[in-house]
Scaffold this active site. Structure first.
Site, PDB file in Angstrom:
ATOM      1  N   LYS A   1     102.523  35.366  -2.754  1.00 34.12           N
ATOM      2  CA  LYS A   1     102.679  36.580  -2.499  1.00 34.12           C
ATOM      3  C   LYS A   1     103.133  36.497  -0.960  1.00 34.12           C
ATOM      4  O   LYS A   1     102.805  35.704  -0.180  1.00 34.12           O
ATOM      5  CB  LYS A   1     101.408  37.342  -2.609  1.00 34.12           C
ATOM      6  CG  LYS A   1     100.008  37.003  -1.945  1.00 34.12           C
ATOM      7  CD  LYS A   1     100.258  37.451  -0.381  1.00 34.12           C
ATOM      8  CE  LYS A   1      99.040  37.091   0.382  1.00 34.12           C
ATOM      9  NZ  LYS A   1      99.207  37.349   1.880  1.00 34.12           N
TER      10      LYS A   1
ATOM     11  N   ASP B   1      91.783  38.988  -1.631  1.00 39.14           N
ATOM     12  CA  ASP B   1      93.121  39.188  -2.257  1.00 39.14           C
ATOM     13  C   ASP B   1      93.382  38.527  -3.829  1.00 39.14           C
ATOM     14  O   ASP B   1      94.393  38.912  -4.414  1.00 39.14           O
ATOM     15  CB  ASP B   1      94.280  38.665  -1.211  1.00 39.14           C
ATOM     16  CG  ASP B   1      93.906  36.904  -1.200  1.00 39.14           C
ATOM     17  OD1 ASP B   1      92.995  36.505  -1.543  1.00 39.14           O
ATOM     18  OD2 ASP B   1      94.658  36.689  -0.495  1.00 39.14           O
TER      19      ASP B   1
ATOM     20  N   PRO C   1     102.954  26.175  -0.729  1.00 36.00           N
ATOM     21  CA  PRO C   1     102.486  25.562   0.426  1.00 36.00           C
ATOM     22  C   PRO C   1     100.878  25.826   0.650  1.00 36.00           C
ATOM     23  O   PRO C   1     100.690  26.805   0.365  1.00 36.00           O
ATOM     24  CB  PRO C   1     103.267  25.865   1.543  1.00 36.00           C
ATOM     25  CG  PRO C   1     104.565  26.538   0.843  1.00 36.00           C
ATOM     26  CD  PRO C   1     103.990  26.980  -0.407  1.00 36.00           C
ATOM     27  N   ILE C   2     100.211  25.019   1.308  1.00 39.42           N
ATOM     28  CA  ILE C   2      98.912  24.873   1.150  1.00 39.42           C
ATOM     29  C   ILE C   2      98.584  25.381   2.732  1.00 39.42           C
ATOM     30  O   ILE C   2      99.255  25.251   3.584  1.00 39.42           O
ATOM     31  CB  ILE C   2      98.155  23.703   0.978  1.00 39.42           C
ATOM     32  CG1 ILE C   2      98.346  22.974  -0.309  1.00 39.42           C
ATOM     33  CG2 ILE C   2      96.686  23.575   1.519  1.00 39.42           C
ATOM     34  CD1 ILE C   2      97.924  21.553  -0.357  1.00 39.42           C
TER      35      ILE C   2
END
Length: 374
Positions: free
Chosen positions: A51, A178, A136-137
């Site tokens: 997101k 979230d 991606p982390i």
């Protein structure tokens, strides 16, 4: 580099269908078996989309110590994939194609699986979970929360738990602010800690993939058909708790204090030029992310990346996502985003950035067809 294709997400029916999905697959596997060919365990695959925040406004502090937020969140077709296989040993094991990601009890996937099994009251339930990491982390893209939401969706189906949409939302909120959004996805107004959602777009009229059934009335909104150029420096991460602490240090004098003031800002967002633009009623305005003004002065890659994206040909708006350090630019479609990526490629490479071209999507964690009807 381009985001991997996400496959065809499958609608999983009305409440109650989750149990049927598991039982049908097991029955078919059993009917095709023989003494010399025992049934293979059923597997399910769930997509967990990234997101971005199209708007992130820090309104003030809540009585519980969290920040009161007003946001517009948007899911992308850049997605992790989670493959679930039942096991008979009562163990929950996680494997990942990224060796730098923990697969232990601190991972939200393991936490979500452990919670669901405990709520079901069936300690004998086990699962092998294989995570294909594409998001991606530590990037401000909700990758961990989306993986946790996908785990709730996948294991509810795999184990035939029959938990209601409200049950899934409650479990998600207990794991992360979230994560409820990650169950629903699409284009959402998010208030409170991020868990209070309202549809930002009119109901869907096309054949976009649907989110898990009945999660709330905001599911299935038609997303803007925007292309997104997403960039991140692989060696940079930003701590979300640090970003909010720094925001408080820098901006607390401007924090609102009353619920009436909070609601006034929520209503302003509902009627904002941003929502009008997303509905096709005007150009995109300058995007707001209150954490960007906190993070950019202290993280050089964020400043450099924003400068690059602001020079991207055809970019309609540029911002940092969440607490960063991921940055994005919006375009009319994927082709325009890809053209901008190609134009910026030498500079992005020289600065050490990775890049993905994505489009906005209308769903959160979604089951994927594996050769059996869903």
């Amino acid at each position: 580099m381009m985001a991997a294709g996400t496959g065809q997400a499958a609608a999983i029916g009305v409440p109650g269908r989750l149990i049927t999905l598991s039982s049908i697959a097991w029955e078919r596997s059993a009917s095709a078996s023989s003494p010399d060919n025992p049934p293979a365990p059923m597997t399910l695959t769930v997509l967990a989309p990234a997101k971005i925040n199209l708007h992130l406004e820090v309104l003030g502090l809540r009585p519980d110590g969290f920040h009161e937020l007003a946001m517009v969140m948007q899911s992308l077709d850049l997605a992790d994939s989670l493959r679930f296989t039942p096991t008979a040993d009562g163990a929950i094991t996680l494997e990942c194609d990224r060796p730098d990601l923990s697969t232990g009890a601190d991972n939200l996937i393991v936490k979500a699986a452990t919670m669901m099994r405990a709520r079901a009251g069936l300690p004998e339930l086990g699962a092998r979970i294989e995570l294909g990491k594409r998001i991606p982390i530590g990037a401000g893209l909700a990758g961990g929360s989306s993986d946790g939401a996908a785990t709730l969706v996948g294991l509810n189906a795999l184990w035939g738990c029959g938990f209601s949409p409200a049950d899934l939302q409650a479990m998600a909120l207990s794991l992360g602010s979230d994560m409820p959004y990650c169950l629903v996805g699409g284009t959402q107004l998010c208030f409170g800690r991020g868990e209070l959602m309202e549809p930002a777009m009119p109901p869907a009229t096309d054949s976009l993939p649907s989110p898990p059934p009945g999660l709330d009335a905001s599911a299935g909104a038609t997303p803007p058909r925007m292309g997104v150029l997403l960039i991140k420096h692989p060696e940079v991460s930003v701590s979300t708790p640090w970003a909010f602490r720094r925001c408080r240090e820098m901006r607390e004098d401007f924090y609102l204090e009353t619920e009436a003031d909070f609601e006034q800002r929520r209503q302003a967002l509902r009627q904002s030029p941003l929502l009008a633009a997303l509905a096709g009623a005007g150009p995109l305005p300058r995007l707001r992310n209150d954490l960007q003004s906190v993070v950019a002065p202290e993280v050089s890659s964020v400043r450099e990346g924003l400068d690059l994206l602001n020079r991207a040909p055809g970019a309609q708006a540029v911002a940092m996502s969440g607490s960063g350090p991921s940055l994005f630019a919006l375009f009319p479609d994927r082709a325009a985003a890809e053209a901008a990526r190609i134009a910026l490629a030498p500079e992005l490479e020289a600065a050490g950035f990775e890049a993905w071209c994505c489009v906005c999507t209308g769903s959160g964690a979604s089951l994927v067809e594996n050769g059996t009807p869903a």
